[in-house]
Write a protein that holds these residues in place. Structure first.
Motif, PDB file in Angstrom:
ATOM      1  N   ILE A 181       5.550  -9.741  -6.321  1.00 40.42           N
ATOM      2  CA  ILE A 181       5.779 -10.940  -6.947  1.00 40.42           C
ATOM      3  C   ILE A 181       4.699 -11.694  -7.286  1.00 40.42           C
ATOM      4  O   ILE A 181       4.623 -12.637  -8.056  1.00 40.42           O
ATOM      5  CB  ILE A 181       6.997 -11.638  -6.453  1.00 40.42           C
ATOM      6  N   LYS A 182       3.943 -11.839  -5.992  1.00 49.53           N
ATOM      7  CA  LYS A 182       2.521 -12.605  -6.386  1.00 49.53           C
ATOM      8  C   LYS A 182       1.672 -12.425  -7.247  1.00 49.53           C
ATOM      9  O   LYS A 182       0.858 -13.319  -7.846  1.00 49.53           O
ATOM     10  CB  LYS A 182       1.833 -12.539  -4.667  1.00 49.53           C
ATOM     11  N   VAL A 183       1.813 -11.129  -8.162  1.00 52.58           N
ATOM     12  CA  VAL A 183       0.994 -10.775  -9.020  1.00 52.58           C
ATOM     13  C   VAL A 183       1.256 -11.839 -10.390  1.00 52.58           C
ATOM     14  O   VAL A 183       0.642 -12.473 -11.006  1.00 52.58           O
ATOM     15  CB  VAL A 183       1.240  -9.368  -9.463  1.00 52.58           C
ATOM     16  N   TYR A 184       2.864 -12.097 -10.144  1.00 48.87           N
ATOM     17  CA  TYR A 184       3.025 -13.037 -11.346  1.00 48.87           C
ATOM     18  C   TYR A 184       2.764 -14.435 -10.890  1.00 48.87           C
ATOM     19  O   TYR A 184       2.785 -15.202 -11.948  1.00 48.87           O
ATOM     20  CB  TYR A 184       4.633 -12.973 -11.382  1.00 48.87           C
ATOM     21  N   ASP A 226       0.703  -1.063  -0.037  1.00 51.37           N
ATOM     22  CA  ASP A 226      -0.291   0.059  -0.112  1.00 51.37           C
ATOM     23  C   ASP A 226       0.864   1.367   0.081  1.00 51.37           C
ATOM     24  O   ASP A 226       0.473   2.289  -0.587  1.00 51.37           O
ATOM     25  CB  ASP A 226      -0.856   0.085   1.080  1.00 51.37           C
ATOM     26  N   ILE A 227       2.221   1.224   0.753  1.00 53.32           N
ATOM     27  CA  ILE A 227       2.792   2.303   0.775  1.00 53.32           C
ATOM     28  C   ILE A 227       3.302   3.047  -0.660  1.00 53.32           C
ATOM     29  O   ILE A 227       3.298   3.957  -1.054  1.00 53.32           O
ATOM     30  CB  ILE A 227       4.119   2.250   1.707  1.00 53.32           C
ATOM     31  N   PHE A 276      -3.180  -8.221  -1.548  1.00 49.72           N
ATOM     32  CA  PHE A 276      -2.008  -8.223  -0.712  1.00 49.72           C
ATOM     33  C   PHE A 276      -1.535  -6.739  -0.475  1.00 49.72           C
ATOM     34  O   PHE A 276      -0.368  -6.657   0.038  1.00 49.72           O
ATOM     35  CB  PHE A 276      -0.861  -8.851  -1.809  1.00 49.72           C
ATOM     36  N   GLY A 277      -2.073  -5.812  -0.348  1.00 44.58           N
ATOM     37  CA  GLY A 277      -1.934  -4.404   0.040  1.00 44.58           C
ATOM     38  C   GLY A 277      -1.233  -4.193   1.229  1.00 44.58           C
ATOM     39  O   GLY A 277      -0.480  -3.297   1.507  1.00 44.58           O
ATOM     40  N   ARG A 278      -1.431  -5.026   2.315  1.00 45.31           N
ATOM     41  CA  ARG A 278      -0.947  -4.846   3.499  1.00 45.31           C
ATOM     42  C   ARG A 278       0.117  -5.740   4.073  1.00 45.31           C
ATOM     43  O   ARG A 278       0.700  -5.851   5.239  1.00 45.31           O
ATOM     44  CB  ARG A 278      -2.115  -5.334   4.858  1.00 45.31           C
TER      45      ARG A 278
END
Length: 311
Positions: free
Chosen positions: A290-293, A243-244, A281-283
């Motif tokens: 990397i979890k997007v991939y 999120d940052i 996965f924002g927090r």
């Protein structure tokens, strides 16, 4: 006023997250009188356990401080803790100093300096960098701008919290401009490190071997070296959250629009962090980009040791 015994300023730290808690503790251990404030009672209690004092509201903290550090997340929180109900302004003595350490747009920092001056308060635009470990050891980098009087008042605090202080100008906004350059690079480097690791894993390379080779090769970066171990351990405990960088890279994007300056690489990284946030996965730690991939290509990422043992 300052501590009657030592003559040192009384310091308040608002925001006792990873960076704020580390900074507040380093200031405390330097011998300064430090009060901490956070919306979390647990964070306040943790600081008290380290020997500090705590206040439930920014106003209560300001009433016992000469210098107030804002180590909060975003501009909305800065606005709230300064000017909201039970805010700092109105309780901090005239001539007191606000050290604004959050990442905000340069235009916001400039306006904030003007507003605080109207209230009889000094401001040091003082974004910080270095991570939680360097905050705790008092070895941050501070990118600061403000009046000579603000730097003079802040000197004991800067000495205790920073390894390097960059004096960048005499008005607020310059420090935040430099921090934005840093955040552009940091965000792009994290997103690129994740993409590089995903490519290597998809090609069948061993993740630990990728890390070993790259950290001894020209493709290395501080962010690769610092964040990839989180991926290798499967540990996404947030030291700096996804999120940052959704926030910070969006500030880069908006500032680029204000200046009519394209930022295509930063914008691409912003989309990856936004995708990670959208996937839930924002927090998590920002390495979780990397979890997007993992979602898109089906790569298998290293698991946390306890997860692997329980499988």
């Amino acid at each position: 006023m300052s501590d009657a015994t030592t003559g040192a300023p009384r310091v308040g730290v608002i925001g006792l997250g990873a960076m704020g808690m580390g900074t507040a503790t380093a200031l405390l251990e330097s011998g300064l009188e430090v009060t901490g404030c956070d919306i979390s009672a647990g964070a306040r209690e943790a600081f008290e356990a380290r020997g500090g004092e705590s206040a439930e509201t920014p106003a209560a903290l300001a009433a016992r401080s000469d210098i107030v550090l804002l180590v909060v997340v975003n501009a909305d929180q800065v606005e709230q803790v300064l000017f909201g109900h039970q805010g700092v302004v109105g309780s901090l003595r005239r001539g007191g100093l606000i050290m604004q350490c959050a990442t905000v747009a340069p235009s916001i920092a400039r306006r904030l300096g003007e507003r605080l001056a109207g209230e009889g308060l000094e401001m040091l635009d003082a974004p910080i960098s270095g991570g939680a470990a360097k905050a705790r050891s008092g070895e941050l980098s501070v990118m600061a701008s403000g009046a000579e009087s603000a730097f003079a008042m802040a000197a004991p605090v800067l000495d205790a919290m920073a390894a390097t202080v960059y004096r960048l100008g005499d008005t607020p906004g310059v420090g935040s401009s430099m921090k934005l350059v840093n955040q552009l690079l940091a965000g792009v480097h994290i997103a690129t490190a994740a993409e590089a690791m995903a490519l290597g894993i998809r090609m069948g390379l061993d993740p630990d071997t990728i890390y070993e080779v790259i950290t001894h090769s020209a493709g290395n970066s501080w962010m690769f070296e610092n964040r990839v171990p989180h991926i290798l351990k499967g540990d996404y405990t947030p030291l700096s959250a996804v999120d940052i960088f959704v926030k910070d890279l969006n500030i880069v994007h908006e500032t680029g629009r204000e200046l009519a300056l394209p930022t295509p690489v930063a914008s691409s990284a912003l989309q990856q962090f936004t995708a990670a946030k959208g996937a839930g996965f924002g927090r998590e730690d920002d390495a979780a980009v990397i979890k997007v991939y993992e979602r898109l290509s089906g790569i298998t990422l290293p698991e946390a040791a306890n997860d692997a043992e329980g499988a």
